[in-house]
Design an enzyme around this catalytic site. Structure first.
Site, PDB file in Angstrom:
ATOM      1  CG  HIS A  68      -2.800  -2.186  -3.993  1.00  0.00           C
ATOM      2  ND1 HIS A  68      -1.605  -2.554  -3.409  1.00  0.00           N
ATOM      3  CD2 HIS A  68      -2.712  -0.839  -4.177  1.00  0.00           C
ATOM      4  CE1 HIS A  68      -0.851  -1.488  -3.231  1.00  0.00           C
ATOM      5  NE2 HIS A  68      -1.505  -0.431  -3.700  1.00  0.00           N
ATOM      6  CD  GLU A  69      -4.493   1.756  -5.859  1.00  0.00           C
ATOM      7  OE1 GLU A  69      -4.721   2.668  -5.047  1.00  0.00           O
ATOM      8  OE2 GLU A  69      -3.349   1.497  -6.258  1.00  0.00           O
ATOM      9  CG  HIS A 129      -3.964   2.381  -0.673  1.00  0.00           C
ATOM     10  ND1 HIS A 129      -2.921   2.430   0.229  1.00  0.00           N
ATOM     11  CD2 HIS A 129      -3.408   2.024  -1.873  1.00  0.00           C
ATOM     12  CE1 HIS A 129      -1.784   2.120  -0.392  1.00  0.00           C
ATOM     13  NE2 HIS A 129      -2.054   1.870  -1.654  1.00  0.00           N
ATOM     14  CD  GLU A 153       1.619   1.709  -2.118  1.00  0.00           C
ATOM     15  OE1 GLU A 153       1.463   0.662  -2.781  1.00  0.00           O
ATOM     16  OE2 GLU A 153       0.869   2.690  -2.226  1.00  0.00           O
ATOM     17  CG  HIS A 175       5.046   2.609  -4.732  1.00  0.00           C
ATOM     18  ND1 HIS A 175       4.958   3.982  -4.618  1.00  0.00           N
ATOM     19  CD2 HIS A 175       3.780   2.154  -4.919  1.00  0.00           C
ATOM     20  CE1 HIS A 175       3.686   4.339  -4.749  1.00  0.00           C
ATOM     21  NE2 HIS A 175       2.954   3.257  -4.921  1.00  0.00           N
TER      22      HIS A 175
END
Length: 371
Positions: free
Chosen positions: A169-170, A173, A193, A273
């Site tokens: 996920h990160e 980004h 997100e 989020h």
């Protein structure tokens, strides 16, 4: 006016940390408050530059091979910390270090094998991670070209390197930052997100060789400590059902535009989020409809949409949906196109017949909530 995007993206949103602070014991409040204040500052500051961190965002060196560097902050907050494992080094013996090293490779391999993407920037960007950040720091985030992982407190959250999809996920980004660079507020921020959730989940599924109907579709499945009532941080399959716990509160994510949260900008950057649950559910719907491995069709549709020059930085859900329909048709066939339209319709976003051939994103239209 040119909007400069906030390049710091944290996994745990402020509203969860606020609930923990409100509900935890007095002895735990200081550590929670440190994470909360830091997370809020990262989200709200449009530009954060610190002299004690690596700026890995402008590295133009082209490489065709994976290069990972893992640093240890030793429970301090100075970045990047001490280099403890570089590319090719053997296991360190520190679980957080070795998890980060392993899952950085899994994410790199996913993008390389599925999308033929050469690291996050498609130029062979080095993957940098810092572990053991802060004292019982209850978050993980992407910022200035590197990953940062807290240890958690062991009572609410486990170490943030335990979940492969958190790392996926990160790092995703970072891919978003290097492509569409979606502005981190309101619907475009929620899509930022959501896309990170989508690719983080696909990293896990690709690593485990899971088909769409075999996956849990839970983000942060290993993060919640023993005794916490929940399955993870977010559920793409059932937005709003990930957790319901006396400390965390109840997961507020909607899965349909009827339940869209119209938050002000100071509240989770306009619900980035929270409202991400809606496009998350749309992607899940499509992956299940198409069957097989979700990265083969649904994932490629989302990835090609992310790269589309017509995707505005301030896009809306509907504008993004239109482009996914365009790419479903261009990449595959009318059946996949229809499945994509239906998947968005099921969450209250209707791509009109006259819109589906446009494929252009003006960044101004509003999502239609009638089905």
């Amino acid at each position: 006016m040119q909007i400069q995007n906030n390049n710091y993206k944290g996994l745990i949103p402020p509203y969860i940390l606020q609930n923990i602070y409100k509900n935890t014991s007095e002895s735990e409040k200081d550590n929670v408050l440190m994470t909360l204040n830091h997370t809020q500052s990262l989200m709200l500051d449009s530009v954060i530059k610190t002299s004690d961190s690596i700026d890995n965002t402008d590295d133009e060196v082209v490489s065709d091979t994976l290069h990972r560097s893992i640093y240890d902050a030793k429970n301090e907050t100075k970045l990047p910390g001490t280099l403890v494992r570089d590319e090719g080094d053997p296991d360190n013996g520190d679980v957080a270090v070795d998890n980060a090293y392993k899952y950085l490779e899994a994410t790199y391999n996913f993008y390389k094998e599925v999308f033929n993407r050469n690291s996050l920037d498609d130029k062979g960007m080095k993957l940098i991670a810092t572990v053991h950040y802060g004292k019982e720091y209850m978050n993980a985030y992407w910022g200035r070209g590197q990953m940062v992982f807290g240890d958690g407190d062991g009572k609410v959250f486990n170490n943030f390197t335990t979940s492969i999809d958190v790392i996926g996920h990160e790092l995703s980004h970072g891919v978003i930052e290097k492509t569409a660079d979606l502005i981190y507020f309101f619907q475009s921020g929620a899509l930022n997100e959501s896309i990170a959730d989508v690719f983080g989940s696909l990293v896990r599924q690709h690593y485990l060789k899971q088909k769409a109907d075999e996956a849990s579709w839970v983000v942060g499945e290993e993060l919640l400590a023993k005794g916490i009532k929940g399955v993870g941080i977010r559920s793409m399959k059932e937005p709003g059902k990930a957790y319901d716990d006396p400390l965390l509160g109840k997961n507020p994510q909607p899965g349909h535009m009827d339940d869209f949260k119209d938050y002000p900008i100071y509240r989770d950057n306009g619900g980035v989020h929270v409202n991400s649950g809606i496009p998350n559910k749309a992607f899940y719907n499509l992956a299940i409809k198409l069957g097989g491995y979700a990265w083969e069709k649904a994932g490629k549709i989302w990835y090609n949409t992310l790269l589309d020059k017509d995707l505005a930085r301030d896009t809306t859900f509907l504008s993004f949906a239109k482009l996914t329909v365009k790419h479903a048709r261009d990449l595959f066939d009318e059946d996949v196109e229809k499945a994509t339209i239906d998947s968005w319709k099921e969450v209250g976003i209707k791509v009109k017949e006259e819109d589906k051939d446009k494929g252009k994103d003006e960044g101004k239209d509003k999502a239609e909530t009638k089905v």
